[in-house]
Design an enzyme around this catalytic site. Structure first.
Site, PDB file in Angstrom:
ATOM      1  N   HIS A 104       0.817  -1.215   0.000  1.00 23.43           N
ATOM      2  CA  HIS A 104       0.000   0.000   0.000  1.00 23.43           C
ATOM      3  C   HIS A 104       0.857   1.275   0.000  1.00 23.43           C
ATOM      4  O   HIS A 104       0.358   2.349  -0.303  1.00 23.43           O
ATOM      5  CB  HIS A 104      -0.971  -0.001   1.194  1.00 23.43           C
TER       6      HIS A 104
ATOM      7  N   ASP B 251       0.208  -7.854   1.909  1.00 26.14           N
ATOM      8  CA  ASP B 251       0.499  -6.435   1.670  1.00 26.14           C
ATOM      9  C   ASP B 251       2.011  -6.232   1.609  1.00 26.14           C
ATOM     10  O   ASP B 251       2.602  -5.561   2.458  1.00 26.14           O
ATOM     11  CB  ASP B 251      -0.135  -5.602   2.792  1.00 26.14           C
TER      12      ASP B 251
ATOM     13  N   GLY C 132       3.484   6.214   8.601  1.00 21.58           N
ATOM     14  CA  GLY C 132       4.865   6.416   8.159  1.00 21.58           C
ATOM     15  C   GLY C 132       5.762   5.256   8.545  1.00 21.58           C
ATOM     16  O   GLY C 132       6.814   5.043   7.945  1.00 21.58           O
ATOM     17  N   ASN C 133       5.332   4.468   9.568  1.00 22.55           N
ATOM     18  CA  ASN C 133       6.082   3.281   9.951  1.00 22.55           C
ATOM     19  C   ASN C 133       5.843   2.121   8.994  1.00 22.55           C
ATOM     20  O   ASN C 133       6.589   1.133   9.016  1.00 22.55           O
ATOM     21  CB  ASN C 133       5.692   2.816  11.363  1.00 22.55           C
ATOM     22  N   SER C 134       4.786   2.193   8.193  1.00 20.82           N
ATOM     23  CA  SER C 134       4.456   1.093   7.288  1.00 20.82           C
ATOM     24  C   SER C 134       5.652   0.736   6.414  1.00 20.82           C
ATOM     25  O   SER C 134       6.257   1.597   5.783  1.00 20.82           O
ATOM     26  CB  SER C 134       3.272   1.481   6.397  1.00 20.82           C
TER      27      SER C 134
ATOM     28  N   GLY D 216      -5.285 -26.452  -6.052  1.00 24.28           N
ATOM     29  CA  GLY D 216      -5.865 -26.932  -7.303  1.00 24.28           C
ATOM     30  C   GLY D 216      -7.225 -27.566  -7.141  1.00 24.28           C
ATOM     31  O   GLY D 216      -7.505 -28.598  -7.765  1.00 24.28           O
TER      32      GLY D 216
END
Length: 378
Positions: free
Chosen positions: A117, A148, A225-227, A282
């Site tokens: 993100h 993510d 901002g730590n992401s 599958g």
């Protein structure tokens, strides 16, 4: 008679004096011993805290060059209006910073791991800022289609970069162990460090349109901002990548659990296929439930029911190679019961192709079997 009384009183006095003397002597001897134990305990605690502090500061000093910040830049259209402000028309564009985030190096050749993100805008440009202020342009190599996660590559460089090692086995992570979170907190404070513990494991959250499973929960301060920054154990190894915080909360943050094997697989998949392939069994199935079991007259009301149609098991897939058949019900994977709280997709989300899964399967004949299945990829 007088002699007997005299010697009795004398004996009682001497006995009382002797007992009092012994008790006083014992008390005198024991007091310094208790004080000594207390002092030793205090000293040991002080030494433990000093050792912990030393270990943390050493880890941060070693890790800092591996953690970098990212600037997301984008061309924004500017408008001009008439003097009265009634009409507006485009008057060009200007490049501006629209977001900051955190990354860390996983390869000496400038390959970086971050959150999907953070770098999901195809029209943005990305700049990496090292801990010493050096800047590099970067490009997105691949996105993880399930988690993510994103892999980034610095476009041009003249040096080898310091990497951050990952743990080998996430099963060794314990609730209550100390961890460090590092990142560009509030998109303003580069390489901010916070200390906390692992508060929980195997958490599931809704993040935007994605459902993320198998997450680590921590009370180490994580802010916007730590992401993309790493969650690190006291041995200096990354155990996860900071991803989200719970809204309306204090001290509830989440990190995607990572291991070196998972990272190696992603890098190899990008190198060979140009994208990150994910695990694949599958089968065409539906989650079993009391309602489904009643309608289809199944003997159990949980598990993953393979639809009783010929094409429900894909030819050449891991399912076919493991003799799964239409009408079978996968009850457990690695001793984890498959149900609405633990669906099949969530159970294999953090596995990688090549992993061996131990399946408990109720065959169409209602015979229960244990099957080993090697995960494929798609």
């Amino acid at each position: 008679i007088i002699g007997i009384i005299f010697f009795s009183l004398l004996s009682w006095a001497l006995g009382a004096f002797w007992i009092t003397h012994i008790m006083h002597q014992n008390h005198t001897n024991e007091t310094p011993q208790i004080s000594s134990i207390d002092n030793n305990q205090i000293k040991n605690k002080e030494n433990s805290l000093e050792n912990l502090q030393t270990q943390i500061t050493q880890n941060i000093a070693e890790i800092a060059p591996s953690v970098v910040s990212i600037i997301v830049k984008k061309d924004l259209v500017i408008y001009r209006s008439d003097p009265w402000g009634f009409f507006q028309e485009p008057a060009g564009s200007v490049q501006r910073k629209v977001w900051w985030g955190s990354w860390f190096f996983v390869s000496e050749e400038g390959i970086i791991l971050t959150n999907k993100h953070v770098v999901s805008d195809p029209n943005a440009e990305y700049t990496v800022i090292l801990h010493d202020g050096t800047e590099y342009n970067a490009q997105v190599l691949a996105f993880d289609p399930i988690n993510d996660l994103a892999i980034i590559q610095i476009k041009a460089w003249e040096e080898n970069f310091q990497t951050l090692p990952l743990i080998s086995d996430s099963a060794n992570i314990q609730v209550g162990e100390f961890v460090l979170a590092i990142g560009n907190a509030l998109s303003e404070f580069q390489n901010s460090v916070s200390l906390g513990i692992i508060s929980g494991k195997d958490r599931t959250i809704e993040a935007g349109s994605d459902t993320l499973s198998g997450l680590l929960q921590t009370d180490a301060a994580i802010n916007p901002g730590n992401s993309g920054g790493p969650l690190i154990d006291l041995d200096g190894n990354a155990i996860g990548i900071n991803t989200a915080i719970a809204s309306r909360s204090t001290g509830i943050g989440f990190a995607i659990s990572l291991t070196q094997d998972k990272l190696d697989y992603m890098l190899e998949s990008i190198s060979e296929h140009g994208r990150i392939k994910r695990p694949f069994i599958g089968i065409n199935f539906i989650p079993n439930s009391p309602g489904v079991a009643a309608e289809l007259k199944l003997p159990v009301d949980y598990g993953a029911y393979i639809i009783d149609e010929e094409e429900s098991v894909i030819l050449g897939s891991s399912a076919e190679k493991s003799w799964l058949e239409p009408g079978d019900i996968i009850l457990e994977i690695n001793e984890n019961k498959i149900n609405t709280q633990q669906p099949l997709g969530k159970t294999i989300q953090n596995s990688i192709p090549g992993d061996i899964l131990k399946l408990t399967v109720l065959k169409k004949s209602w015979e229960e079997k244990n099957i080993n299945l090697e995960l494929g990829e798609y």
